[in-house]
Design a protein around this motif. Sequence first.
Motif, PDB file in Angstrom:
ATOM      1  N   SER A 201       0.856  -1.187   0.000  1.00 12.94           N
ATOM      2  CA  SER A 201       0.000   0.000   0.000  1.00 12.94           C
ATOM      3  C   SER A 201       0.886   1.229   0.000  1.00 12.94           C
ATOM      4  O   SER A 201       2.114   1.132  -0.068  1.00 12.94           O
ATOM      5  CB  SER A 201      -0.882   0.001   1.251  1.00 12.94           C
ATOM      6  OG  SER A 201      -0.095   0.259   2.411  1.00 12.94           O
TER       7      SER A 201
ATOM      8  N   VAL B 132       2.350  -1.819   5.622  1.00 18.49           N
ATOM      9  CA  VAL B 132       0.984  -2.308   5.416  1.00 18.49           C
ATOM     10  C   VAL B 132       0.897  -2.936   4.029  1.00 18.49           C
ATOM     11  O   VAL B 132       1.255  -2.308   3.023  1.00 18.49           O
ATOM     12  CB  VAL B 132      -0.054  -1.172   5.549  1.00 18.49           C
ATOM     13  CG1 VAL B 132      -1.466  -1.717   5.310  1.00 18.49           C
ATOM     14  CG2 VAL B 132       0.038  -0.516   6.914  1.00 18.49           C
ATOM     15  N   GLU B 133       0.419  -4.178   3.970  1.00 21.96           N
ATOM     16  CA  GLU B 133       0.296  -4.894   2.705  1.00 21.96           C
ATOM     17  C   GLU B 133      -1.138  -5.362   2.505  1.00 21.96           C
ATOM     18  O   GLU B 133      -1.856  -5.676   3.474  1.00 21.96           O
ATOM     19  CB  GLU B 133       1.219  -6.119   2.682  1.00 21.96           C
ATOM     20  CG  GLU B 133       2.695  -5.817   2.773  1.00 21.96           C
ATOM     21  CD  GLU B 133       3.515  -7.098   2.836  1.00 21.96           C
ATOM     22  OE1 GLU B 133       4.513  -7.170   2.110  1.00 21.96           O
ATOM     23  OE2 GLU B 133       3.136  -8.019   3.585  1.00 21.96           O
ATOM     24  N   VAL B 134      -1.554  -5.425   1.260  1.00 20.96           N
ATOM     25  CA  VAL B 134      -2.846  -5.996   0.909  1.00 20.96           C
ATOM     26  C   VAL B 134      -2.633  -7.442   0.499  1.00 20.96           C
ATOM     27  O   VAL B 134      -1.863  -7.726  -0.419  1.00 20.96           O
ATOM     28  CB  VAL B 134      -3.507  -5.205  -0.238  1.00 20.96           C
ATOM     29  CG1 VAL B 134      -4.836  -5.858  -0.634  1.00 20.96           C
ATOM     30  CG2 VAL B 134      -3.712  -3.751   0.155  1.00 20.96           C
ATOM     31  N   ARG B 135      -3.301  -8.341   1.213  1.00 23.54           N
ATOM     32  CA  ARG B 135      -3.159  -9.783   0.938  1.00 23.54           C
ATOM     33  C   ARG B 135      -4.534 -10.350   0.608  1.00 23.54           C
ATOM     34  O   ARG B 135      -5.277 -10.796   1.497  1.00 23.54           O
ATOM     35  CB  ARG B 135      -2.557 -10.511   2.132  1.00 23.54           C
ATOM     36  CG  ARG B 135      -1.255  -9.914   2.645  1.00 23.54           C
ATOM     37  CD  ARG B 135      -0.150  -9.991   1.627  1.00 23.54           C
ATOM     38  NE  ARG B 135       0.223 -11.367   1.351  1.00 23.54           N
ATOM     39  CZ  ARG B 135       1.152 -11.710   0.465  1.00 23.54           C
ATOM     40  NH1 ARG B 135       1.775 -10.766  -0.263  1.00 23.54           N
ATOM     41  NH2 ARG B 135       1.449 -12.974   0.270  1.00 23.54           N
TER      42      ARG B 135
ATOM     43  N   SER C 222      -7.587  -9.437   2.783  1.00 22.62           N
ATOM     44  CA  SER C 222      -7.148  -9.055   4.125  1.00 22.62           C
ATOM     45  C   SER C 222      -5.998  -8.067   4.044  1.00 22.62           C
ATOM     46  O   SER C 222      -5.331  -7.933   3.002  1.00 22.62           O
ATOM     47  CB  SER C 222      -6.699 -10.294   4.907  1.00 22.62           C
ATOM     48  OG  SER C 222      -7.733 -11.228   5.035  1.00 22.62           O
ATOM     49  N   LEU C 223      -5.752  -7.400   5.155  1.00 22.31           N
ATOM     50  CA  LEU C 223      -4.618  -6.506   5.281  1.00 22.31           C
ATOM     51  C   LEU C 223      -3.595  -7.120   6.230  1.00 22.31           C
ATOM     52  O   LEU C 223      -3.959  -7.772   7.230  1.00 22.31           O
ATOM     53  CB  LEU C 223      -5.063  -5.134   5.822  1.00 22.31           C
ATOM     54  CG  LEU C 223      -5.943  -4.290   4.906  1.00 22.31           C
ATOM     55  CD1 LEU C 223      -6.387  -3.023   5.626  1.00 22.31           C
ATOM     56  CD2 LEU C 223      -5.199  -3.933   3.623  1.00 22.31           C
ATOM     57  N   ARG C 224      -2.333  -6.912   5.921  1.00 24.07           N
ATOM     58  CA  ARG C 224      -1.271  -7.447   6.773  1.00 24.07           C
ATOM     59  C   ARG C 224      -0.323  -6.306   7.136  1.00 24.07           C
ATOM     60  O   ARG C 224       0.048  -5.496   6.285  1.00 24.07           O
ATOM     61  CB  ARG C 224      -0.507  -8.564   6.065  1.00 24.07           C
ATOM     62  CG  ARG C 224       0.539  -9.248   6.955  1.00 24.07           C
ATOM     63  CD  ARG C 224       1.114 -10.471   6.278  1.00 24.07           C
ATOM     64  NE  ARG C 224       2.025 -10.109   5.187  1.00 24.07           N
ATOM     65  CZ  ARG C 224       2.708 -11.007   4.457  1.00 24.07           C
ATOM     66  NH1 ARG C 224       2.526 -12.315   4.685  1.00 24.07           N
ATOM     67  NH2 ARG C 224       3.509 -10.609   3.501  1.00 24.07           N
TER      68      ARG C 224
ATOM     69  N   VAL D  45     -10.635  -4.044   3.253  1.00 23.91           N
ATOM     70  CA  VAL D  45      -9.565  -3.718   2.316  1.00 23.91           C
ATOM     71  C   VAL D  45     -10.021  -2.567   1.430  1.00 23.91           C
ATOM     72  O   VAL D  45     -10.529  -2.750   0.310  1.00 23.91           O
ATOM     73  CB  VAL D  45      -9.175  -4.946   1.474  1.00 23.91           C
ATOM     74  CG1 VAL D  45      -7.997  -4.599   0.553  1.00 23.91           C
ATOM     75  CG2 VAL D  45      -8.806  -6.111   2.363  1.00 23.91           C
TER      76      VAL D  45
ATOM     77  N   ILE E 162      -6.958   0.693   5.119  1.00 28.15           N
ATOM     78  CA  ILE E 162      -5.498   0.763   5.052  1.00 28.15           C
ATOM     79  C   ILE E 162      -4.973   1.807   6.032  1.00 28.15           C
ATOM     80  O   ILE E 162      -3.969   1.592   6.717  1.00 28.15           O
ATOM     81  CB  ILE E 162      -5.040   1.057   3.612  1.00 28.15           C
ATOM     82  CG1 ILE E 162      -5.321  -0.153   2.722  1.00 28.15           C
ATOM     83  CG2 ILE E 162      -3.551   1.404   3.580  1.00 28.15           C
ATOM     84  CD1 ILE E 162      -5.039   0.091   1.245  1.00 28.15           C
TER      85      ILE E 162
ATOM     86  N   ALA F 254      -5.166   0.332   9.477  1.00 24.98           N
ATOM     87  CA  ALA F 254      -4.090  -0.642   9.697  1.00 24.98           C
ATOM     88  C   ALA F 254      -2.771   0.065   9.959  1.00 24.98           C
ATOM     89  O   ALA F 254      -1.981  -0.355  10.820  1.00 24.98           O
ATOM     90  CB  ALA F 254      -3.968  -1.569   8.488  1.00 24.98           C
TER      91      ALA F 254
END
Length: 398
Positions: free
Chosen positions: A5, A10-13, A16-18, A37, A42, A45
């Motif tokens: 992102s 912060v990652e979009v998986r 879900s967000l990770r 998401v 974001i 998160a």
Amino acid sequence: MAGQSNYPGVEVRGKSLRINFQWRGKTRKVLVPGIPVNAKGIRQAAALREIIKSEIETGQFDWSRHFPNHRLAETETAHPADYTVADLLMDWFKDQKGILSPNYEHNSQWKIDRVLIPAFGHLPLGVLNSGHIRNWAKKLSVSRNTVKNYLAPLRAAIREALDDKKLSENPLDDLRLPKEKRSVTKRVEQNREKIDPFSMEEYSRILSGCHWPVERNMFQFAFWTGVRPGELIALEWQHIDLKDKTAAIRQAMSRDVVSDIKTRAKGRRTILLLPLSLEALKKQAEHTRMTDHGRVFITRRNEPFVNYNQAYWSFRWACERAGVINRGIGQTRHTFASWMLMAGEDEMWVSKMLGHTTVEMVRKHYRKFIKDGSPTGYTPRTNWESSDGISLEGDKPQ
């Protein structure tokens, strides 16, 4: 929608967000439940990640509060949130009562009270990481071996915590201690015990200078077995086999208490009695073989030794009477090793007699005493004047 992102960490998986953050020196990547998401999710998160980072820095982070289903949250139920490194160390030490030898117990308590608790005791157990250890070690002016020795109770306590599920991961797994300062290395080398064995002539003079037969017998036995002083004064007749000419080294005097040598690594062994050590025992049998205390060697007052100092002073006075420079009763051990190696005895056998688990200690400290009569102390086993027929390349691959 997947990938990075616009917010660091912060990652979009998929759906879900990770987020990722540093915990105990490792990068943790955790899925955030319940956040959609989208752009707003974001941002949420990213905000959560900053909160977690702040909590980790202040020692307030709980996995169970933010991620109750994460595997690391399970370990927090094994102890309260305010359970500190000091609590861990004290609980471990209480469990060791009656297990550790008196000397190891005394040393462990000193390290815990004087070193570890002042340095790390205030930290919650879940916060401790290898970075704390490295930053602390950098400020010390001691050798790396001393640092490792200081950390021994903490490592033991952590291993027990892992077994008891109080921890799911070892916070010191990635620990790399800083390099030793040059000034420290130089000081350690200067202070290292000098191996200064007695000559055969000095040995004879020391025995001749003994006014009491029980001391003469003890020193003769020490010179011809290489046992440690603590093992010498704790030796009992039940561990002597005059028929097989062996002595079982099973206990030692430590902190004024006779304790068992529990492991091979700490010197538990059976030694061969050479003629002069056997002679010393046979003479000593006249004085202590039938006593109730069962000890082989006694003081000039016909009493069992109660501490190392008694043996130290007995040896020192014997050296003074003989006109020999006193280098300490511990040098009888070095003398035995040097005599055996100079006479051509096998270094592995010498190592076993001394109670070392490997031959490396003998090679490191006594190599200079291995002689073969050549100018350099070593004669090559191969005739290098003629290299005919000698292959130096090894087998070539097919």
